[in-house]
Motif scaffolding. Sequence first.
Motif, short mmCIF file in Angstrom:
data_model
loop_
_atom_site.label_atom_id
_atom_site.label_comp_id
_atom_site.label_asym_id
_atom_site.label_seq_id
_atom_site.Cartn_x
_atom_site.Cartn_y
_atom_site.Cartn_z
N PRO A 1 0.80 -1.23 0.00
CA PRO A 1 0.00 0.00 0.00
C PRO A 1 0.84 1.28 0.00
N LEU A 2 2.08 1.21 0.47
CA LEU A 2 2.92 2.40 0.50
C LEU A 2 3.16 2.97 -0.89
N ASN A 3 3.06 2.13 -1.90
CA ASN A 3 3.37 2.57 -3.25
C ASN A 3 2.39 3.61 -3.77
N ARG A 4 1.26 3.78 -3.08
CA ARG A 4 0.30 4.80 -3.49
C ARG A 4 0.80 6.21 -3.18
N ILE A 5 1.81 6.31 -2.33
CA ILE A 5 2.35 7.61 -1.93
C ILE A 5 3.51 7.97 -2.85
N ARG A 6 3.29 8.90 -3.75
CA ARG A 6 4.28 9.21 -4.78
C ARG A 6 5.62 9.64 -4.17
N PHE A 7 5.59 10.42 -3.12
CA PHE A 7 6.83 10.89 -2.50
C PHE A 7 7.71 9.73 -2.08
N LEU A 8 7.12 8.68 -1.54
CA LEU A 8 7.91 7.54 -1.07
C LEU A 8 8.50 6.74 -2.24
N ARG A 9 7.84 6.78 -3.38
CA ARG A 9 8.40 6.08 -4.55
C ARG A 9 9.69 6.73 -5.02
N THR A 10 9.85 8.01 -4.76
CA THR A 10 11.06 8.72 -5.18
C THR A 10 12.02 8.97 -4.01
N HIS A 11 11.56 8.73 -2.77
CA HIS A 11 12.40 8.93 -1.59
C HIS A 11 12.17 7.74 -0.64
N HIS A 12 12.63 6.56 -1.08
CA HIS A 12 12.29 5.35 -0.34
C HIS A 12 12.87 5.35 1.08
N ARG A 13 13.97 6.06 1.31
CA ARG A 13 14.56 6.07 2.67
C ARG A 13 13.63 6.74 3.67
N ALA A 14 12.80 7.67 3.18
CA ALA A 14 11.84 8.32 4.08
C ALA A 14 10.77 7.36 4.56
#
Length: 371
Positions: A58-71
């Motif tokens: 489900p995290l993949n729905r958050i665009r920011f996390l797709r480009t900043h996985h360490r966050a």
Amino acid sequence: MSTPRIAIAHDYITQRGGAERVVLALTRMFPDAVLYTTLYNAETTYPEFRDVTIVTSPLNRIRFLRTHHRAALPLLAWASSRVRVDADVLVASSSGWAHGFRTTGQKLVYCHSPARWLYRRDDYLGADAHRSLIGWILAALTPALSRWDKRAAAGADRYLANSTVIAERIKNAYGFDAEVVFPPFGVSPDGLLEPLPDIEEWVADGYYLVVSRLMPYKNVDQAIEAVRERDHKLLIVGAGPLDAQLQAQAPGNVRIVSNVGDRQLRWAYRHARAVIAPSFEDFGLTPLEAGVFGKPVAALRAGGYLDSVVEGRSGVFFDEARAADIARALDEIEAHDWDADEIIDHAAGFGEAHFHAKLDAVIDEMMNERG
């Protein structure tokens, strides 16, 4: 016995590196397998993943996390525990998360390293963990994440290590022995070559090559300092959070390029004088990728390079990741008469066919044990 249903897992598919190349090797070994992961960003990883069926958390729905996985680190244990895989065997490529994915069948973990942010925080951050905000956050999360991580490791049916040093870390972290299965080199010398834009003329008189993520523990800054006073140029292929800092540090004989495809990477290896590998790697594919092109490597005498480099045959070692030590190793490289065919023969022993055969044998054992 019928052919088992295989699924593949990986922590997150958001970058280009050795672990992602291993996952691509797994997808070629099991072309019908579904690939499970927490986060996937097609724009920042290898384009071959576009041809694979990928299921995300489900995290993949958050665009920011797709480009900043360490966050996403505080959320990844939760997300990993919610990935459920229907397969006879789940082959989990893991550096800390995919070994926690749940499956209806057996779980085979191919471990690139027990989680650096738990067991090697200083190395992960490139400095004393207690001197940074991120370090304090990691310290606060460590008790809960450590409990989760040990439960995840204990839930595997078989655990494989990608190098001798990682087998030792697995023993220290989890208390059990893991068989070593070396990963395959990821860049074939037989594919097409494409010159790097605006680089071909600049490197015409020869260059050293670094292929690395631009992270603190990769020691790319020391490679830059090692060539600062040398005549030869240094080409760095990679991306990461230190990009701007290293660009500012680089003298005129150093160039840093990112977003490099395999055709361009083959060209970079093909025309290099030698490759510098300055980081403490869990395994480190760079010496082998250099080797298939017949290029020697100057490597840190540590980590996975102890498995992949033969001193005097495929490269030389330096004892500390310091500019002066790297410079001395480059002097050794220049003074030695290297046999390109011998270097290629050594690298060939780490080919994808060997990797596939090892995994096949392990999966057969698992299925026979299950009956």
